[in-house]
Design a protein around this motif. Structure first.
Motif, PDB file in Angstrom:
ATOM      1  N   VAL A 108       0.844  -1.190   0.000  1.00 55.30           N
ATOM      2  CA  VAL A 108       0.000   0.000   0.000  1.00 55.30           C
ATOM      3  C   VAL A 108       0.884   1.246   0.000  1.00 55.30           C
ATOM      4  O   VAL A 108       2.097   1.169   0.173  1.00 55.30           O
ATOM      5  CB  VAL A 108      -0.903   0.023   1.247  1.00 55.30           C
ATOM      6  CG1 VAL A 108      -1.926  -1.086   1.182  1.00 55.30           C
ATOM      7  CG2 VAL A 108      -0.073  -0.116   2.523  1.00 55.30           C
ATOM      8  N   ALA A 109       0.239   2.385  -0.195  1.00 54.22           N
ATOM      9  CA  ALA A 109       0.922   3.668  -0.047  1.00 54.22           C
ATOM     10  C   ALA A 109       0.109   4.528   0.907  1.00 54.22           C
ATOM     11  O   ALA A 109      -1.129   4.510   0.872  1.00 54.22           O
ATOM     12  CB  ALA A 109       1.069   4.365  -1.398  1.00 54.22           C
ATOM     13  N   LYS A 110       0.811   5.236   1.770  1.00 57.14           N
ATOM     14  CA  LYS A 110       0.091   6.100   2.716  1.00 57.14           C
ATOM     15  C   LYS A 110      -0.670   7.175   1.962  1.00 57.14           C
ATOM     16  O   LYS A 110      -1.837   7.443   2.226  1.00 57.14           O
ATOM     17  CB  LYS A 110       1.084   6.726   3.699  1.00 57.14           C
ATOM     18  CG  LYS A 110       0.420   7.376   4.900  1.00 57.14           C
ATOM     19  CD  LYS A 110       1.441   7.721   5.965  1.00 57.14           C
ATOM     20  CE  LYS A 110       0.754   8.259   7.213  1.00 57.14           C
ATOM     21  NZ  LYS A 110       1.743   8.562   8.284  1.00 57.14           N
ATOM     22  N   SER A 111      -0.021   7.783   0.982  1.00 59.30           N
ATOM     23  CA  SER A 111      -0.670   8.760   0.100  1.00 59.30           C
ATOM     24  C   SER A 111       0.276   9.049  -1.058  1.00 59.30           C
ATOM     25  O   SER A 111       1.476   8.761  -0.986  1.00 59.30           O
ATOM     26  CB  SER A 111      -1.000  10.059   0.843  1.00 59.30           C
ATOM     27  OG  SER A 111       0.191  10.677   1.309  1.00 59.30           O
ATOM     28  N   ASN A 112      -0.263   9.624  -2.139  1.00 66.29           N
ATOM     29  CA  ASN A 112       0.601  10.029  -3.248  1.00 66.29           C
ATOM     30  C   ASN A 112       0.989  11.500  -3.091  1.00 66.29           C
ATOM     31  O   ASN A 112       0.702  12.129  -2.065  1.00 66.29           O
ATOM     32  CB  ASN A 112      -0.082   9.764  -4.585  1.00 66.29           C
ATOM     33  CG  ASN A 112      -1.399  10.519  -4.720  1.00 66.29           C
ATOM     34  OD1 ASN A 112      -1.711  11.414  -3.918  1.00 66.29           O
ATOM     35  ND2 ASN A 112      -2.179  10.175  -5.734  1.00 66.29           N
ATOM     36  N   LEU A 113       1.626  12.061  -4.117  1.00 65.98           N
ATOM     37  CA  LEU A 113       2.128  13.435  -4.021  1.00 65.98           C
ATOM     38  C   LEU A 113       1.004  14.461  -3.855  1.00 65.98           C
ATOM     39  O   LEU A 113       1.212  15.521  -3.269  1.00 65.98           O
ATOM     40  CB  LEU A 113       2.953  13.770  -5.267  1.00 65.98           C
ATOM     41  CG  LEU A 113       4.258  12.982  -5.412  1.00 65.98           C
ATOM     42  CD1 LEU A 113       4.933  13.323  -6.730  1.00 65.98           C
ATOM     43  CD2 LEU A 113       5.197  13.272  -4.243  1.00 65.98           C
ATOM     44  N   SER A 114      -0.189  14.108  -4.359  1.00 68.80           N
ATOM     45  CA  SER A 114      -1.311  15.042  -4.227  1.00 68.80           C
ATOM     46  C   SER A 114      -2.090  14.837  -2.935  1.00 68.80           C
ATOM     47  O   SER A 114      -3.086  15.508  -2.691  1.00 68.80           O
ATOM     48  CB  SER A 114      -2.261  14.881  -5.421  1.00 68.80           C
ATOM     49  OG  SER A 114      -2.791  13.571  -5.452  1.00 68.80           O
ATOM     50  N   GLY A 115      -1.632  13.885  -2.101  1.00 69.62           N
ATOM     51  CA  GLY A 115      -2.272  13.650  -0.818  1.00 69.62           C
ATOM     52  C   GLY A 115      -3.380  12.619  -0.828  1.00 69.62           C
ATOM     53  O   GLY A 115      -4.031  12.392   0.197  1.00 69.62           O
ATOM     54  N   LYS A 116      -3.609  11.964  -1.981  1.00 70.77           N
ATOM     55  CA  LYS A 116      -4.657  10.952  -2.061  1.00 70.77           C
ATOM     56  C   LYS A 116      -4.243   9.695  -1.308  1.00 70.77           C
ATOM     57  O   LYS A 116      -3.147   9.179  -1.499  1.00 70.77           O
ATOM     58  CB  LYS A 116      -4.952  10.607  -3.526  1.00 70.77           C
ATOM     59  CG  LYS A 116      -6.060   9.594  -3.694  1.00 70.77           C
ATOM     60  CD  LYS A 116      -6.307   9.277  -5.169  1.00 70.77           C
ATOM     61  CE  LYS A 116      -7.407   8.233  -5.326  1.00 70.77           C
ATOM     62  NZ  LYS A 116      -7.646   7.899  -6.759  1.00 70.77           N
TER      63      LYS A 116
END
Length: 271
Positions: A108-116
């Motif tokens: 998983v990812a905590k969030s991407n660069l745009s905060g999603k």
């Protein structure tokens, strides 16, 4: 296990215990100079922080798989040998009747660069091929991810879509329903046929049935395994063609060698 078997087992147990005791004594005599081995015990299900995996009834998780943290595995799904599902910084959801095949990785990812926020969501009756990598993506119901494919952050594979083997699907790509995407980077290849859509559903069902067989086998105790091993050895059928492929040469017992006058048509003909 009979009386003799239990006696042999007990002797083996005490021999091993004695060896371990001698090893510990040797370590004490060496003091601070002995090499201290670090033990890393594999756990199929492991908590992270306050999050614990949830595996529903009838789901099969192979003993060599690792499911860690905030992971939910639905009913009738199967997580095969060597798979890693790591829900540490976000959640992983696996639906019902889905199979994640050997050596695949789901993270998983905590969030991407745009905060999603990017959890990994896998729907019902999905087949994920061997050694695939799914990272912070969504795979909808009845989709198919081929062997060795990689799905990066933000990818969405819609219902009845297929990712070809070895494909690399770039971030935030959406694969529409009924399409096959493949290549590096993955691109639209063609539309799925009705037969291929039926194959996706049948593949999930086949793996659900196969998982039940593996679950039964993995649940067997030591005594049952040894008993079946003895039966296989006693009643094994010898296949000469298979043996020759492996380079195995078996000598036929003299009592099984037929005389030349019993089956003359099986004897080699003279030149």
């Amino acid at each position: 296990m009979g009386t003799l078997g239990r006696a042999i087992y007990s002797v083996g147990f005490w021999i091993r215990e004695t060896g371990q005791a001698l090893d510990r004594l040797g370590c004490r005599l060496q003091g601070n100079y002995y090499f201290q081995e670090q033990l890393s015990r594999h756990r199929t299900l492991m908590n992270v922080f306050d999050k614990a995996p949830v595996v529903e009834k009838d789901a099969f998780v192979a003993p060599s798989a690792s499911i860690t943290g905030n992971v939910h595995v639905g009913r009738g799904s199967s997580i095969w040998y060597g798979c890693v599902l790591r829900g540490d910084v976000n959640s992983i959801s696996v639906g019902s009747g889905t199979n994640i095949q050997d050596n695949s990785l789901v993270h998983v990812a905590k969030s991407n660069l745009s905060g999603k926020v990017l959890p990994t969501i896998i729907g019902d009756n999905v087949s994920v091929g061997h050694s695939a990598v799914l990272h912070g993506c969504t795979v909808e119901d009845d989709a198919f991810v081929g062997t060795g494919a990689t799905l990066l952050d933000g990818v969405c594979v819609e219902k009845h879509a297929m990712v070809a083997a070895g494909a690399l699907v770039r971030q935030n790509t959406r694969i529409p329903s009924g399409e096959v995407w493949g290549g590096n980077p993955a691109k639209f290849m063609r539309k799925l046929t009705e037969e291929e859509m039926a194959f996706i559903s049948q593949s999930a069902l086949n793996y659900a049935n196969l998982a039940q067989v593996h679950a039964v086998e993995n649940a067997k105790g030591f005594d049952e395994i040894e008993f079946e091993k003895m039966l296989r050895k006693k009643f094994a059928r010898r296949d000469e063609e298979y043996d020759s492929m492996l380079g195995v040469v078996r000598e036929t017992p003299p009592e099984l060698i037929l005389s030349s006058n019993i089956m003359p048509d099986k004897m080699p003909k003279a030149a």
